[in-house]
Design a protein around this motif. Structure first.
Motif, PDB file in Angstrom:
ATOM      1  N   ASN A 196      43.775  41.915  39.732  1.00  0.00           N
ATOM      2  CA  ASN A 196      43.300  43.084  40.458  1.00  0.00           C
ATOM      3  C   ASN A 196      44.306  43.486  41.533  1.00  0.00           C
ATOM      4  O   ASN A 196      44.463  42.783  42.537  1.00  0.00           O
TER       5      ASN A 196
ATOM      6  N   ASP B 101      44.058  45.493  43.807  1.00  0.00           N
ATOM      7  CA  ASP B 101      43.410  45.621  45.119  1.00  0.00           C
ATOM      8  C   ASP B 101      43.549  44.335  45.937  1.00  0.00           C
ATOM      9  O   ASP B 101      43.495  44.371  47.167  1.00  0.00           O
ATOM     10  N   ASN B 102      43.697  43.207  45.244  1.00  0.00           N
ATOM     11  CA  ASN B 102      43.780  41.915  45.945  1.00  0.00           C
ATOM     12  C   ASN B 102      45.014  41.814  46.823  1.00  0.00           C
ATOM     13  O   ASN B 102      45.076  40.976  47.709  1.00  0.00           O
TER      14      ASN B 102
ATOM     15  N   ARG C 182      37.666  37.632  47.325  1.00  0.00           N
ATOM     16  CA  ARG C 182      38.397  38.150  46.161  1.00  0.00           C
ATOM     17  C   ARG C 182      38.261  37.294  44.900  1.00  0.00           C
ATOM     18  O   ARG C 182      39.160  37.238  44.097  1.00  0.00           O
TER      19      ARG C 182
ATOM     20  N   ASN D  75      32.727  44.032  52.045  1.00  0.00           N
ATOM     21  CA  ASN D  75      33.722  44.622  51.132  1.00  0.00           C
ATOM     22  C   ASN D  75      33.108  45.035  49.793  1.00  0.00           C
ATOM     23  O   ASN D  75      33.619  44.701  48.719  1.00  0.00           O
TER      24      ASN D  75
ATOM     25  N   TRP E  82      35.230  46.550  47.152  1.00  0.00           N
ATOM     26  CA  TRP E  82      36.057  45.678  46.317  1.00  0.00           C
ATOM     27  C   TRP E  82      35.319  45.273  45.038  1.00  0.00           C
ATOM     28  O   TRP E  82      35.888  45.289  43.955  1.00  0.00           O
ATOM     29  N   TRP E  83      34.021  44.911  45.187  1.00  0.00           N
ATOM     30  CA  TRP E  83      33.331  44.350  44.017  1.00  0.00           C
ATOM     31  C   TRP E  83      32.437  45.322  43.258  1.00  0.00           C
ATOM     32  O   TRP E  83      32.159  45.116  42.084  1.00  0.00           O
TER      33      TRP E  83
END
Ligand code: NAD
Ligand code: DAU
Length: 334
Positions: free
Chosen positions: A41, A43-44, A182, A310, A313-314
């Motif tokens: 990912n 985004d990580n 994450r 977050n 994020w998920w």
């Protein structure tokens, strides 16, 4: 200036490791080779994308030509890249054999050819299999019981064989269950935290009395760095958090931290071949002077809060819209 080739650095532990290393050292360079499977990912690593010490290469560790173009640049190879989820390995083992075994072989061959300074193989405590009592030491027999752990055991022993046969400087780490920010929301803790936040059932396999030893991801990253500096070539090192908990305990902790009802707990059919308990004896690395630094309760609270704060994020990972999201936002990665 040392250069690290980190494989699988867009995943959970790899991305935490890259962040950890760039924070700790000024004078390093990191090349992240990642195929960006569903678990990889971008985004990580959003905040460090533009760091001049960091570069990203989208690619497969099974791609011999690509690997041989990158390995000569690296002093250290840290191999995180793997298919990592046991449930998926039960449903469809093919990619596990390909990436975890063959991919590791391609990397080891390149390390041999180019005379790398160190190859760190990130193995897992699952290679020992399950035990009701006691804790596994590094020289105990391997009895992996899922296609995932069997493929990791293959890679683990292949790495060792490259040390014995070709003198490739190899270190093998076998860590217990990681938790932290994450982690892809298919694994127990992020799945249950995010389901609870969405008021969805938490699917507990079987009786929920299976035991795992939990370690905060930063402690795992710290141990890898410690062993990269202080480990002996050809040796295996167990890494654990010293926090053995049942799945029911973890589930209740998540619900109480979030103030969600126990009625979300749902017992479902057990995982096929479900290992009852993992436990590693960490006296070898402890005797070298390494200990985990994070207390379980505080690190769990911090982790749960991270998922609370977050959702961006998920939520897209769980909605299934994430592939489309990546196509739009990371066109250069396609
Ligand atoms: P993850 O699934 O979150 O990340 C795996 C990463 O590898 C992803 O970024 C993915 O895109 C990449 N990848 C997969 N196949 C690839 C390929 N063929 N070429 C290049 N990149 C590829 O996994 P994780 O939980 O971060 O685990 C990382 C490593 O640590 C794995 O080797 C795993 O076996 C090991 N490990 C994990 C734990 C744990 O609790 N998560 C514990 C001990 C050891
Ligand atoms: O021990 C290290 C290993 O830990 C790593 O090598 C693996 O990559 C990592 O995925 C992890 O494997 P586990 O199978 O232990 O992790 P998982 O989060 O899938 O499951 C943890 C426990 O929770 C296990 O007993 C199964 C149970 N479980 C899991 C899920 C996803 C449930 O009860 N319900 C679930 O929905």
């Amino acid at each position: 200036m040392s250069t690290y080739l980190v494989t699988g650095g867009a995943g959970f532990i790899g991305s935490n490791y890259i962040r950890y290393m760039l924070k700790k050292y000024d004078d390093i360079r990191i090349i992240n080779l990642d195929k960006l499977t569903y678990a990889g990912n971008p985004d990580n690593l959003k905040e460090i994308e533009d760091d001049p010490r960091y570069s990203f290469v989208k690619g497969d560790i099974c791609d011999e030509e690509l690997v041989n173009s990158l390995v000569p640049e690296a002093d250290y190879i840290i191999n995180f890249a793997a298919e990592s989820h046991v449930d998926r390995s039960i449903g469809q083992p093919d990619d596990f054999i390909r990436t975890d075994v063959f991919g590791t072989f391609v990397l080891l061959e390149a390390a041999r050819r180019h005379g790398s300074k160190l190859f760190v193989q990130i193995s897992t405590d699952e290679v020992y299999g399950s035990t009701e009592d006691g804790s596994f030491k590094e020289d105990d027999p391997l009895m992996p019981s899922s296609p995932y752990s069997a493929s990791k055991a293959g890679a683990d022993r292949l790495a060792y064989s490259y040390f014995v046969t070709y003198d490739v400087p190899v270190i093998i780490t076998r860590c217990s269950n990681n938790f932290g920010p994450r982690q892809f929301p298919e694994k127990l803790i992020p799945l249950f935290v995010t389901n609870a936040l969405e008021d969805k059932p938490l699917p507990i396999y079987g009786d929920g009395m299976n035991v795992r030893d939990w370690i905060y991801v930063d402690d795992h990253c710290d141990a890898i760095d410690f062993l990269t500096q202080k480990g002996t070539h050809g040796e295996v090192y167990n890494i654990g958090g010293g926090n053995e908990r049942t799945n029911l305990f973890i589930t209740e902790l998540i619900l109480s931290t979030l103030g969600k009802p126990r009625s979300l707990m749902t017992h479902v059919e057990d995982r096929l071949g479900h290992d009852r308990r993992y436990s590693v004896d960490c006296s070898k690395i402890n005797a070298m002077g390494w200990q985990p630094k994070h207390a379980f309760e505080a690190a769990m609270e911090e982790t749960i809060n991270w998922y609370v704060q977050n959702r961006w994020w998920w939520e897209k990972l769980k909605s299934g819209e994430y592939l489309e999201y990546y196509r739009q936002n990371y066109k250069n990665l396609e």
